[in-house]
Structure formats: structure tokens, C-alpha cells
Design a protein around this motif. Structure first.
Motif, PDB file in Angstrom:
ATOM      1  N   CYS A 239       0.855  -1.178   0.000  1.00  0.00           N
ATOM      2  CA  CYS A 239       0.000   0.000   0.000  1.00  0.00           C
ATOM      3  C   CYS A 239       0.898   1.236   0.000  1.00  0.00           C
ATOM      4  N   ASN A 240       0.609   2.175  -0.869  1.00  0.00           N
ATOM      5  CA  ASN A 240       1.499   3.331  -1.033  1.00  0.00           C
ATOM      6  C   ASN A 240       0.919   4.649  -0.549  1.00  0.00           C
ATOM      7  N   HIS A 241      -0.392   4.646  -0.288  1.00  0.00           N
ATOM      8  CA  HIS A 241      -1.029   5.936   0.035  1.00  0.00           C
ATOM      9  C   HIS A 241      -2.238   5.689   0.936  1.00  0.00           C
ATOM     10  N   ALA A 242      -2.449   6.566   1.905  1.00  0.00           N
ATOM     11  CA  ALA A 242      -3.566   6.387   2.852  1.00  0.00           C
ATOM     12  C   ALA A 242      -4.917   6.343   2.137  1.00  0.00           C
ATOM     13  N   GLN A 243      -5.015   7.020   1.010  1.00  0.00           N
ATOM     14  CA  GLN A 243      -6.291   7.037   0.272  1.00  0.00           C
ATOM     15  C   GLN A 243      -6.660   5.645  -0.263  1.00  0.00           C
ATOM     16  N   GLU A 244      -5.686   4.749  -0.285  1.00  0.00           N
ATOM     17  CA  GLU A 244      -5.965   3.375  -0.748  1.00  0.00           C
ATOM     18  C   GLU A 244      -6.723   2.563   0.310  1.00  0.00           C
ATOM     19  N   ILE A 245      -6.744   3.067   1.551  1.00  0.00           N
ATOM     20  CA  ILE A 245      -7.361   2.289   2.632  1.00  0.00           C
ATOM     21  C   ILE A 245      -8.751   2.837   2.941  1.00  0.00           C
ATOM     22  N   ASP A 246      -9.770   2.076   2.562  1.00  0.00           N
ATOM     23  CA  ASP A 246     -11.137   2.459   2.933  1.00  0.00           C
ATOM     24  C   ASP A 246     -11.684   1.418   3.920  1.00  0.00           C
ATOM     25  N   THR A 247     -12.967   1.502   4.230  1.00  0.00           N
ATOM     26  CA  THR A 247     -13.500   0.605   5.266  1.00  0.00           C
ATOM     27  C   THR A 247     -13.424  -0.863   4.831  1.00  0.00           C
ATOM     28  N   GLU A 248     -13.588  -1.126   3.515  1.00  0.00           N
ATOM     29  CA  GLU A 248     -13.521  -2.526   3.041  1.00  0.00           C
ATOM     30  C   GLU A 248     -12.107  -3.073   3.192  1.00  0.00           C
ATOM     31  N   VAL A 249     -11.124  -2.256   2.861  1.00  0.00           N
ATOM     32  CA  VAL A 249      -9.726  -2.701   2.981  1.00  0.00           C
ATOM     33  C   VAL A 249      -9.415  -2.971   4.452  1.00  0.00           C
ATOM     34  N   SER A 250      -9.859  -2.057   5.279  1.00  0.00           N
ATOM     35  CA  SER A 250      -9.629  -2.199   6.713  1.00  0.00           C
ATOM     36  C   SER A 250     -10.276  -3.482   7.242  1.00  0.00           C
ATOM     37  N   ALA A 251     -11.503  -3.758   6.801  1.00  0.00           N
ATOM     38  CA  ALA A 251     -12.205  -4.970   7.256  1.00  0.00           C
ATOM     39  C   ALA A 251     -11.473  -6.217   6.779  1.00  0.00           C
ATOM     40  N   ALA A 252     -10.962  -6.188   5.539  1.00  0.00           N
ATOM     41  CA  ALA A 252     -10.226  -7.348   5.007  1.00  0.00           C
ATOM     42  C   ALA A 252      -8.971  -7.607   5.850  1.00  0.00           C
ATOM     43  N   CYS A 253      -8.284  -6.544   6.225  1.00  0.00           N
ATOM     44  CA  CYS A 253      -7.079  -6.698   7.049  1.00  0.00           C
ATOM     45  C   CYS A 253      -7.445  -7.281   8.415  1.00  0.00           C
ATOM     46  N   GLN A 254      -8.545  -6.819   8.953  1.00  0.00           N
ATOM     47  CA  GLN A 254      -8.941  -7.326  10.275  1.00  0.00           C
ATOM     48  C   GLN A 254      -9.338  -8.799  10.221  1.00  0.00           C
ATOM     49  N   GLN A 255      -9.945  -9.217   9.101  1.00  0.00           N
ATOM     50  CA  GLN A 255     -10.271 -10.646   8.925  1.00  0.00           C
ATOM     51  C   GLN A 255      -9.001 -11.491   8.897  1.00  0.00           C
ATOM     52  N   LEU A 256      -8.012 -10.986   8.193  1.00  0.00           N
ATOM     53  CA  LEU A 256      -6.739 -11.725   8.116  1.00  0.00           C
ATOM     54  C   LEU A 256      -6.090 -11.811   9.496  1.00  0.00           C
ATOM     55  N   GLN A 257      -6.150 -10.710  10.183  1.00  0.00           N
ATOM     56  CA  GLN A 257      -5.559 -10.667  11.524  1.00  0.00           C
ATOM     57  C   GLN A 257      -6.255 -11.675  12.446  1.00  0.00           C
ATOM     58  N   ALA A 258      -7.586 -11.736  12.336  1.00  0.00           N
ATOM     59  CA  ALA A 258      -8.353 -12.678  13.163  1.00  0.00           C
ATOM     60  C   ALA A 258      -7.993 -14.125  12.824  1.00  0.00           C
ATOM     61  N   ALA A 259      -7.483 -14.330  11.602  1.00  0.00           N
ATOM     62  CA  ALA A 259      -7.074 -15.684  11.188  1.00  0.00           C
ATOM     63  C   ALA A 259      -5.631 -15.978  11.605  1.00  0.00           C
ATOM     64  N   GLY A 260      -5.031 -15.076  12.355  1.00  0.00           N
ATOM     65  CA  GLY A 260      -3.674 -15.309  12.862  1.00  0.00           C
ATOM     66  C   GLY A 260      -2.576 -14.899  11.900  1.00  0.00           C
ATOM     67  N   VAL A 261      -2.926 -14.160  10.868  1.00  0.00           N
ATOM     68  CA  VAL A 261      -1.920 -13.730   9.884  1.00  0.00           C
ATOM     69  C   VAL A 261      -1.251 -12.445  10.390  1.00  0.00           C
ATOM     70  N   SER A 262       0.077 -12.427  10.381  1.00  0.00           N
ATOM     71  CA  SER A 262       0.805 -11.195  10.740  1.00  0.00           C
ATOM     72  C   SER A 262       0.838 -10.289   9.518  1.00  0.00           C
ATOM     73  N   LEU A 263       0.425  -9.046   9.715  1.00  0.00           N
ATOM     74  CA  LEU A 263       0.303  -8.139   8.575  1.00  0.00           C
ATOM     75  C   LEU A 263       1.371  -7.048   8.602  1.00  0.00           C
ATOM     76  N   LEU A 264       2.081  -6.943   7.492  1.00  0.00           N
ATOM     77  CA  LEU A 264       3.104  -5.908   7.333  1.00  0.00           C
ATOM     78  C   LEU A 264       2.819  -5.148   6.042  1.00  0.00           C
ATOM     79  N   ASN A 265       3.336  -3.939   5.981  1.00  0.00           N
ATOM     80  CA  ASN A 265       3.220  -3.204   4.711  1.00  0.00           C
ATOM     81  C   ASN A 265       4.593  -2.838   4.169  1.00  0.00           C
ATOM     82  N   GLN A 266       4.654  -2.881   2.864  1.00  0.00           N
ATOM     83  CA  GLN A 266       5.851  -2.449   2.156  1.00  0.00           C
ATOM     84  C   GLN A 266       5.390  -1.463   1.107  1.00  0.00           C
TER      85      GLN A 266
END
Ligand code: SF4
Length: 348
Positions: A239-266
Motif C-alpha cells: 500500500c502506497n497511500h492512505a487514500q488506498e485504505i477504505d473501510t472494506e480494505v480495513s475490514a479485510a485486514c482485520q479478517q486476516l488478523q483474526a485468522a492469525g496472519v501477521s500483517l506488514l506493509n511495504q
């Protein structure tokens, strides 16, 4: 080559999905198939006027246009300087040559012992998993990668994994672009089964821009499969810009997190898109609010056709100092660059 739909690379049907999971799977695949594939279609959607569309779509050459509607919907209508639009709209400058900008800036071809494998770091190997992405980013360092020669199929994966099985020091397998999550679940899960069967492998790292550009790809079946893996799973979203993150993106990240996935950004430092401290600070905060740690900030590579995005190291360093003054340490990504032949990324 970019398949019209994910279905074109995946004829098998081995994963048993519930009707709800099946609907989720169909949804993202349909959305991917309906992506914008010409600048004109994208610009019309963004309500540019006829003259602007004519001017801005005249540069459609070489690396093809591909933009999911979910991503385009986060752009500002009729704004030529929109930081998301600039990442995907072909520019005249792409056709110009510049000294030092080459098609394989990281010399990946020299570390390609088997088709689709890049093996240059100790204990880790990268599999080029798919021959396509869900979006074509103009700055991509693999925009000239010979995907056609490195086409992936189950039998080719078998050959790549047989090669990797011989490396007893291999602890981590990295799935990278073409985007691994552009594969269907059937294909991806079959690959995960094979990786999990390598006893020395402990970690799976997935590099994907899908959570950002097409968040419906983060389905419950995918999360379930990752949660049940014996491997530690890390996902690096790009992800390169804050405008890329909306509520759907945020929800997708939270689902991954709930599945035990460690999330990093490059992210990549890109002139005209995020090369200012306000953008970088906003990005770090938006990522953290979605459960993602800002990990790497890359200086751009010397990729032919991307020189108009380029930022000099000195400017990158200056920006990095500015954000360090304003953010807690855990929100400051490491500033790095990749150099051909080096056994690790170079910390700036
Ligand atoms: S998603 Fe990644 S690999 Fe695919 S085009 Fe964009 S930068 Fe390149």
C-alpha cells in the motif's frame, strides 16, 4: 499475459466450499474480470471530459492497463493528480529511455535456478506464483518480467518445489508477484499443501496487493485455510497511500488478523504520489488503524519506463528523517533499497 478471469488459469475444483463461500469466491472473481482494461474506460468512469480523456488515454502502450473498479472508486473524480490514478494510468514518460534504467534492475534472471524461483537470500526462496496481478502498477519492478516464459502450472510448481526441497536451510517460502492471491483458492490451496509438505519450511510469506486493490478477495475460505496452516503466515500488503485504505480494505485486514496472519506493509517511495512527509505519516497511521505494521519504505528501483517516479536516495533520507520526528518508532518503516547481488536489502 493477463487472463480475462482467474478461471482461465484454474480448471480444477477440489476445494469444497459452502454456498456462502462459493458466492464469496464468485464475487471477487467476477469483480476482477470486470476491471478496467483501457485508460479510456477508467477515465470515463472517473468523469473526465471528452478532451481530457482523449489526451490522457493517448499513452496506452506496452504494459497493459488493469484496474479493479473497487480501487478506481477510491479515486477523486476528474482529478489528474489523484495519487491512486497516477499509480495506474500510463504516461508518455514510460516510452522514454533514461541512462541506468533497465528491464531487470535487480538481476533476478541471475538468481533463477528453476522457472519461477528466485533464490538469492539465505533460508528464504521466492516463488513467482502467478503470471498476472489484479492491478498493473506503472512503477512495477517486474513490469518487464518474462511471465510468459515462467508460466506457472501445478507440474511446474512441482519442479520448483522439488528444487527447493533439496535446500535443508530453507525456512521460509515467499509467494510473490504475479500476485499469489490472483490465483483461485483451488490453485492456491493446492500450492499451500505442497509447501506445508516440506518439513524444513516454517514460515509462509505472501506478498499481495489484493487486500488493498480488491478486498473482497479476502474470503472466509481463504482465512480459514490460512488459519489452519501449520506454517506461520505473514502477509505483506503493498500500500502506497492512505487514500488506498477504505473501510472494506480495513475490514479485510482485520479478517486476516483474526485468522492469525501477521500483517506488514511495504511501500515504494514514488515521486508525485507519496514523496512528502504528510502522505507518509498519514499512510503509517491508516495502516496501523487497520492492524498493519509499516515495515519497509523502498527507494524505487531503476526500472526502464518508470524514471518519472524516481526519487534520489538523499531525498528519501530527508523524508525519512522528517517522519521519524513526528511518529513513534513502530510507525516508521525502514528505509531500504535493493541492490543486485546483495544477500539482503540495504538499510539506508
Ligand atoms: S501488484 Fe505488485 S507485482 Fe503486480 S503490477 Fe503491482 S507492483 Fe507489480
Amino acid at each position: 499475459m493477463i487472463p480475462e478471469t482467474a478461471a482461465q488459469v484454474e480448471p480444477q475444483a477440489q476445494v469444497i466450499l459452502s454456498p456462502e463461500q462459493n458466492a464469496e469466491e464468485q464475487r471477487w472473481r467476477q469483480q476482477l474480470a470486470q476491471s478496467f482494461r483501457t485508460p479510456k474506460a477508467l477515465l470515463e468512469h472517473l468523469q473526465f471530459d471528452e478532451q481530457q480523456i482523449k489526451e490522457l488515454s493517448a499513452n496506452d502502450q506496452g504494459f497493459s492497463t488493469l484496474v479493479p473498479k473497487a480501487y478506481a472508486d477510491r479515486m477523486q473524480p476528474a482529478d489528474q493528480q489523484d495519487p491512486l490514478l497516477l499509480q495506474v494510468l500510463p504516461q508518455v514518460a514510460e516510452g522514454l529511455s533514461a541512462p541506468g534504467f533497465v528491464t531487470d534492475p535487480l538481476a533476478e534472471a541471475e538468481f533463477n535456478p528453476s522457472p519461477g524461483v528466485v533464490h538469492k537470500y539465505h533460508g528464504r526462496a521466492l516463488l513467482v506464483t502467478a503470471s498476472h496481478c489484479a492491478i498493473n502498477c506503472r512503477y512495477c519492478f517486474r513490469r518487464h518480467y518474462p511471465y510468459d516464459e515462467q508460466q506457472r502450472s501445478r507440474s511446474q510448481w512441482q519442479a520448483s518445489l522439488a528444487h527447493l526441497a533439496e535446500d535443508r536451510d530453507l525456512e521460509e517460502i515467499i509467494l510473490s508477484g504475479g500476485d499469489p492471491l490472483a490465483l483461485t483458492n483451488n490453485m492456491l490451496f493446492a500450492l499451500l499443501d505442497k509447501i506445508e509438505a516440506l518439513p524444513q519450511v516454517q514460515r509462509l510469506r505472501i506478498h499481495s496487493r489484493l487486500p488493498v486493490v480488491l478486498p473482497t478477495r479476502i474470503t472466509s475460505a481463504l482465512c480459514q485455510r490460512l488459519k489452519s496452516s501449520r506454517l506461520q503466515v505473514v502477509m505483506v500488503i503493498h500500500c502506497n497511500h492512505a487514500q488506498e485504505i477504505d473501510t472494506e480494505v480495513s475490514a479485510a485486514c482485520q479478517q486476516l488478523q483474526a485468522a492469525g496472519v501477521s500483517l506488514l506493509n511495504q511501500s515504494v517511495l514514488l515521486g508525485t504520489i507519496n514523496a512528502n512527509s504528510e502522505s507518509l505519516i498519514a499512510l503509517s497511521k491508516a495502516l496501523f488503524n487497520s492492524g498493519v505494521l509499516p515495515y519497509y519504505l523502498h527507494l524505487p528501483d531503476h526500472v526502464a519506463g518508470t524514471q518519472h517516479f524516481f526519487i534520489e536516495q538523499q531525498q528519501g533520507l530527508q523524508l525519512h528523517r522528517e517522519i521519524q520526528k513526528k511518529l513513534p518508532g513502530y510507525l516508521v518503516p525502514r528505509l531500504v533499497k535493493e541492490e543486485p547481488g546483495m544477500a539482503h536489502k540495504t538499510l539506508i
